[in-house]
Design a protein around this motif. Structure first.
Motif, short mmCIF file in Angstrom:
data_model
loop_
_atom_site.label_atom_id
_atom_site.label_comp_id
_atom_site.label_asym_id
_atom_site.label_seq_id
_atom_site.Cartn_x
_atom_site.Cartn_y
_atom_site.Cartn_z
N GLY A 159 -34.79 -88.59 -24.12
CA GLY A 159 -35.25 -89.96 -24.27
C GLY A 159 -35.65 -90.31 -25.69
N LEU A 160 -35.14 -89.54 -26.65
CA LEU A 160 -35.52 -89.71 -28.05
C LEU A 160 -34.31 -90.10 -28.89
CD1 LEU A 160 -37.89 -86.62 -28.20
CD2 LEU A 160 -38.58 -89.03 -28.13
N CYS A 161 -34.52 -90.20 -30.20
CA CYS A 161 -33.44 -90.55 -31.12
C CYS A 161 -33.35 -89.49 -32.21
CB CYS A 161 -33.69 -91.94 -31.72
SG CYS A 161 -35.14 -92.05 -32.78
N PRO A 162 -32.30 -89.50 -33.02
CA PRO A 162 -32.13 -88.47 -34.04
C PRO A 162 -33.25 -88.47 -35.09
CG PRO A 162 -30.07 -89.62 -33.66
CD PRO A 162 -31.14 -90.40 -32.94
N GLU A 163 -33.37 -87.35 -35.79
CA GLU A 163 -34.32 -87.21 -36.89
C GLU A 163 -33.66 -86.43 -38.02
OE1 GLU A 163 -34.09 -84.03 -36.72
OE2 GLU A 163 -35.63 -83.10 -35.50
N ALA A 164 -34.42 -86.21 -39.09
CA ALA A 164 -33.95 -85.44 -40.25
C ALA A 164 -32.76 -86.10 -40.94
CB ALA A 164 -33.58 -84.01 -39.85
N ALA A 165 -32.66 -87.42 -40.81
CA ALA A 165 -31.55 -88.19 -41.38
C ALA A 165 -30.21 -87.80 -40.78
CB ALA A 165 -31.50 -88.07 -42.91
N SER A 166 -30.25 -87.17 -39.60
CA SER A 166 -29.00 -86.73 -38.97
C SER A 166 -28.15 -87.90 -38.51
CB SER A 166 -29.29 -85.80 -37.79
OG SER A 166 -30.12 -86.42 -36.84
N GLU A 169 -39.30 -95.13 -20.47
CA GLU A 169 -38.09 -94.31 -20.32
C GLU A 169 -38.35 -92.88 -20.77
OE1 GLU A 169 -33.65 -95.25 -21.48
OE2 GLU A 169 -34.74 -94.58 -23.27
N THR A 170 -38.89 -92.74 -21.99
CA THR A 170 -39.10 -91.41 -22.55
C THR A 170 -40.21 -90.67 -21.80
OG1 THR A 170 -38.34 -92.14 -24.71
CG2 THR A 170 -39.69 -90.15 -24.65
N ARG A 171 -41.26 -91.38 -21.42
CA ARG A 171 -42.34 -90.73 -20.67
C ARG A 171 -41.81 -90.14 -19.36
NH1 ARG A 171 -46.98 -95.38 -21.65
NH2 ARG A 171 -47.61 -94.69 -23.75
N GLN A 172 -40.93 -90.87 -18.69
CA GLN A 172 -40.38 -90.38 -17.43
C GLN A 172 -39.49 -89.16 -17.66
OE1 GLN A 172 -38.39 -93.76 -15.68
NE2 GLN A 172 -40.30 -94.92 -15.44
N VAL A 173 -38.68 -89.21 -18.72
CA VAL A 173 -37.81 -88.08 -19.04
C VAL A 173 -38.63 -86.84 -19.37
CG1 VAL A 173 -36.11 -87.18 -20.66
CG2 VAL A 173 -35.88 -89.50 -19.79
N LEU A 174 -39.66 -87.00 -20.19
CA LEU A 174 -40.49 -85.86 -20.59
C LEU A 174 -41.31 -85.34 -19.42
CD1 LEU A 174 -41.66 -86.95 -24.15
CD2 LEU A 174 -39.87 -85.32 -23.54
N ALA A 175 -41.77 -86.23 -18.56
CA ALA A 175 -42.51 -85.78 -17.37
C ALA A 175 -41.62 -84.89 -16.49
CB ALA A 175 -43.00 -86.98 -16.58
N ALA A 176 -40.36 -85.29 -16.34
CA ALA A 176 -39.41 -84.48 -15.57
C ALA A 176 -39.14 -83.15 -16.29
CB ALA A 176 -38.12 -85.25 -15.36
N PHE A 177 -39.07 -83.19 -17.62
CA PHE A 177 -38.83 -81.99 -18.41
C PHE A 177 -39.94 -80.97 -18.20
CE2 PHE A 177 -39.68 -79.67 -22.38
CZ PHE A 177 -38.46 -79.05 -22.59
N PHE A 211 -38.43 -93.10 -33.66
CA PHE A 211 -38.77 -91.94 -32.83
C PHE A 211 -40.15 -92.14 -32.22
CE2 PHE A 211 -39.86 -87.62 -31.78
CZ PHE A 211 -38.66 -86.93 -31.62
N MET A 212 -41.12 -92.54 -33.05
CA MET A 212 -42.48 -92.76 -32.57
C MET A 212 -42.54 -93.90 -31.57
SD MET A 212 -44.28 -90.41 -33.90
CE MET A 212 -45.92 -91.04 -33.56
N ALA A 213 -41.79 -94.96 -31.84
CA ALA A 213 -41.77 -96.08 -30.90
C ALA A 213 -41.16 -95.66 -29.57
CB ALA A 213 -40.97 -97.25 -31.50
N GLN A 214 -40.13 -94.83 -29.63
CA GLN A 214 -39.47 -94.38 -28.41
C GLN A 214 -40.40 -93.49 -27.57
OE1 GLN A 214 -36.73 -95.69 -27.53
NE2 GLN A 214 -36.18 -94.47 -25.73
#
Length: 251
Positions: free
Chosen positions: A137-144, A240-248, A232-235
């Motif tokens: 539920g996140l987005c890329p980082e490190a300028a990837s 959406e992301t909270r649900q994905v991470l809770a399942a993780f 990334f921080m906004a996501q």
């Protein structure tokens, strides 16, 4: 700030930074990022250091961020300092001395994206590179999000960043993300040989050559890192992301 999971060794003009939290699959904590940033800056300031090496452990480079530690620290809100992850990435992206990475086994998330900022990359034949940001539920980082399409083309970047696909060492070599693929037991030795070769070069010419190669990229890379971090921080705050991470965390 020191961290017991980061081992620093300097010898013959080479600074080796080894991440070694094996019992947690080398999941990276904010403290580990701070320690690596400190080491990189110290190596840059030390005239005796000519090159850096970044290593994981045998059979695993890193499982990526320690999600519990990352969420607790990043969402704390009690400090206005640059997030430790972003500080580490800025340090890595602005190095003037060359850095060699030695990767054996899985390199997940930032374990793959940080390789985009290394000058020479040695992969063991068992290395596996994966960036499952969207799956979390996140987005890329490190300028990837900018560098991967630049390096590999949009379709290959989409294979990694959108599908969360995994590539092996020989694929990474053919895509231009690695310089050598060797047997797992030779990863550290090969990375050290490359760094030792660099350390014997004329220091000013070496740094100048790297700066000339990267000069036009530095600003867009840093701008992209900063923008990605904002997104990334906004996501992280979305349902959406909270649900994905809770399942993780249930698995």
């Amino acid at each position: 700030m020191n961290d017991d999971n980061i081992r620093i060794h300097c010898d013959s003009g080479v600074q080796t930074i080894q991440i070694n939290r094996v019992e947690k699959k080398i999941a990276l904590t904010l403290g580990m990022y701070r320690s690596m940033s400190t080491a990189l800056r110290a190596g840059e300031a030390d005239e005796q250091i000519r090159a850096h090496i970044l290593l994981g452990a045998p059979d695993i480079f890193t499982a990526g961020n320690d999600i519990h530690d990352f969420l607790n620290g990043m969402l704390d809100g009690s400090t206005s300092e640059t997030p430790p992850v972003l500080d580490f990435l800025h340090s890595l992206a602005t190095l003037t001395k060359p850095i060699v990475a030695g990767v054996d086994g899985p390199a997940i998330g930032i374990g793959t994206t940080l390789l985009l900022h290394c000058d020479l990359v040695v992969l063991g034949e068992t290395a596996r590179l994966k960036v499952p940001f969207v799956d979390l539920g996140l987005c890329p980082e490190a300028a990837s999000s900018w560098l991967m399409p630049q390096y590999f083309g949009h379709q290959r970047a989409a294979e990694l960043l959108l599908l969360g696909g995994e590539i092996d060492a020989h694929t990474a070599l053919s895509w231009g993300l690695a310089n050598r693929v060797v047997s797992p037991e030779r990863v550290t030795e090969t990375a050290q040989d490359l760094a030792n070769t660099l350390a014997k070069k004329p220091a000013n010419a070496l740094r100048l050559s790297k700066q000339l190669m990267k000069n036009k990229q530095t600003k867009p890379i840093l701008d992209c890192m900063n923008h990605e971090t904002t997104q990334f921080m906004a996501q992280l705050a979305t349902d959406e992301t909270r649900q994905v991470l809770a399942a993780f965390f249930k698995h």
